[in-house]
Write a protein that holds these residues in place. Structure first.
Motif, mmCIF file in Angstrom:
data_model
loop_
_atom_site.group_PDB
_atom_site.id
_atom_site.type_symbol
_atom_site.label_atom_id
_atom_site.label_comp_id
_atom_site.label_asym_id
_atom_site.label_seq_id
_atom_site.Cartn_x
_atom_site.Cartn_y
_atom_site.Cartn_z
ATOM 1 N N GLU A 108 0.833 -1.207 0.000
ATOM 2 C CA GLU A 108 0.000 0.000 0.000
ATOM 3 C C GLU A 108 0.870 1.260 0.000
ATOM 4 O OE1 GLU A 108 -3.606 2.042 2.621
ATOM 5 O OE2 GLU A 108 -2.967 -0.002 3.074
ATOM 6 N N ASN A 109 1.850 1.298 0.889
ATOM 7 C CA ASN A 109 2.750 2.458 0.944
ATOM 8 C C ASN A 109 3.601 2.549 -0.306
ATOM 9 O OD1 ASN A 109 1.878 3.363 3.440
ATOM 10 N ND2 ASN A 109 3.286 2.036 4.547
ATOM 11 N N ASP A 111 2.848 1.420 -3.317
ATOM 12 C CA ASP A 111 2.009 1.823 -4.445
ATOM 13 C C ASP A 111 1.736 3.334 -4.382
ATOM 14 O OD1 ASP A 111 0.462 1.647 -6.726
ATOM 15 O OD2 ASP A 111 -1.271 0.755 -5.748
ATOM 16 N N TYR A 112 1.532 3.848 -3.173
ATOM 17 C CA TYR A 112 1.320 5.290 -3.008
ATOM 18 C C TYR A 112 2.511 6.066 -3.579
ATOM 19 C CZ TYR A 112 1.288 9.899 -0.872
ATOM 20 O OH TYR A 112 1.350 11.253 -0.679
ATOM 21 N N GLN A 113 3.719 5.647 -3.184
ATOM 22 C CA GLN A 113 4.920 6.326 -3.683
ATOM 23 C C GLN A 113 5.007 6.231 -5.205
ATOM 24 O OE1 GLN A 113 6.719 8.300 -1.934
ATOM 25 N NE2 GLN A 113 5.780 7.728 0.016
ATOM 26 N N LEU A 116 2.325 8.530 -6.837
ATOM 27 C CA LEU A 116 2.645 9.936 -6.580
ATOM 28 C C LEU A 116 3.764 10.391 -7.523
ATOM 29 C CD1 LEU A 116 2.179 12.478 -4.849
ATOM 30 C CD2 LEU A 116 3.929 11.628 -3.286
ATOM 31 N N LYS A 139 -1.191 14.866 -3.440
ATOM 32 C CA LYS A 139 -0.960 13.917 -2.338
ATOM 33 C C LYS A 139 -2.278 13.406 -1.781
ATOM 34 C CE LYS A 139 3.565 15.408 -0.707
ATOM 35 N NZ LYS A 139 4.267 16.174 0.338
ATOM 36 N N CYS A 142 -3.785 10.992 -4.266
ATOM 37 C CA CYS A 142 -3.085 9.701 -4.288
ATOM 38 C C CYS A 142 -3.422 8.869 -3.050
ATOM 39 C CB CYS A 142 -1.577 9.899 -4.414
ATOM 40 S SG CYS A 142 -1.083 10.489 -6.051
ATOM 41 N N HIS A 143 -3.470 9.521 -1.887
ATOM 42 C CA HIS A 143 -3.868 8.790 -0.668
ATOM 43 C C HIS A 143 -5.267 8.202 -0.822
ATOM 44 C CE1 HIS A 143 -0.591 9.134 2.147
ATOM 45 N NE2 HIS A 143 -0.476 10.427 1.918
ATOM 46 N N ILE A 146 -5.329 5.225 -3.367
ATOM 47 C CA ILE A 146 -4.781 3.976 -2.840
ATOM 48 C C ILE A 146 -5.731 3.360 -1.825
ATOM 49 C CG2 ILE A 146 -2.915 2.949 -1.484
ATOM 50 C CD1 ILE A 146 -2.149 3.634 -4.340
ATOM 51 N N THR A 147 -6.288 4.197 -0.957
ATOM 52 C CA THR A 147 -7.236 3.677 0.035
ATOM 53 C C THR A 147 -8.398 2.977 -0.659
ATOM 54 O OG1 THR A 147 -6.637 5.426 1.578
ATOM 55 C CG2 THR A 147 -8.728 4.302 1.981
#
Length: 184
Positions: A108-109, A111-113, A116, A139, A142-143, A146-147
């Motif tokens: 999850e983290n 994929d966020y990076q 972004l 940002k 993107c958060h 992903i959520t």
């Protein structure tokens, strides 16, 4: 394109963890389990990966190269997103498990990076330096993306990739929509 032996070895570990993930949560799987199941040695595992999350992220990266990273070759955001969700769907068990991990190094983290950086690049190519207000929106978007992606995966990926892509596009803040609606 042939695979080198390093990649072949890594794929053996990836297949091993995928098999195990079909039966139990990622956070419960140990390196010992992975090594036993793969028939490889512990030493070999640690030659390539720091831990199981490193392995999962490596595999995600390989999948991303085959799909998500191709978004730039799509002409629209929708095409790119449909590709991404189709690739998640094709590896459903893996992603349902991977996205449930609460470890800091989880997909999850990661994929966020990835997204972004990807969107930052597109915007930067269009307007140069990204103003703070746009960065904030990006940002936040993107958060949120992903959520919702994680929620979609964990609930069993019931909506089609097209539908999820449309929903995420509907959720774009107007200022971002202008910058991201076409990717070239």
């Amino acid at each position: 394109m042939g695979m080198n032996e390093h990649d072949q070895t890594k794929y053996i570990f990836a297949q091993s963890i995928k098999d195990l993930m079909a039966k139990q949560p990622l956070d419960k799987i140990t390196v010992t389990d992975i090594v036993k199941h793969s028939g490889m040695t512990r030493q070999t595992f640690y030659r390539y990966f720091q831990d199981k999350y490193d392995l999962v992220n490596w595999y995600f990266e390989k999948l991303a190269d085959k799909s998500f990273r191709q978004i730039g070759n799509s002409s629209t955001l929708k095409e790119g997103l449909v590709k991404k969700f189709t690739f998640l769907l094709n590896d459903q068990i893996f992603f349902m498990q991977a996205f449930q991990s609460k470890d800091y190094n989880n997909v999850e983290n990661y994929d966020y990076q990835c997204i972004l950086e990807f969107y930052k690049q597109i915007i930067h190519n269009k307007i140069g330096d990204i103003p703070e207000d746009i960065m904030f929106l990006l940002k936040m978007y993107c958060h949120g993306s992903i959520t919702m992606t994680v929620e979609w995966a964990i609930r069993g990926m019931k909506e089609s990739p097209e539908m999820i892509a449309d929903l995420l596009i509907d959720a774009l803040p107007p200022k971002l929509e202008d910058l991201l609606s076409d990717l070239r």
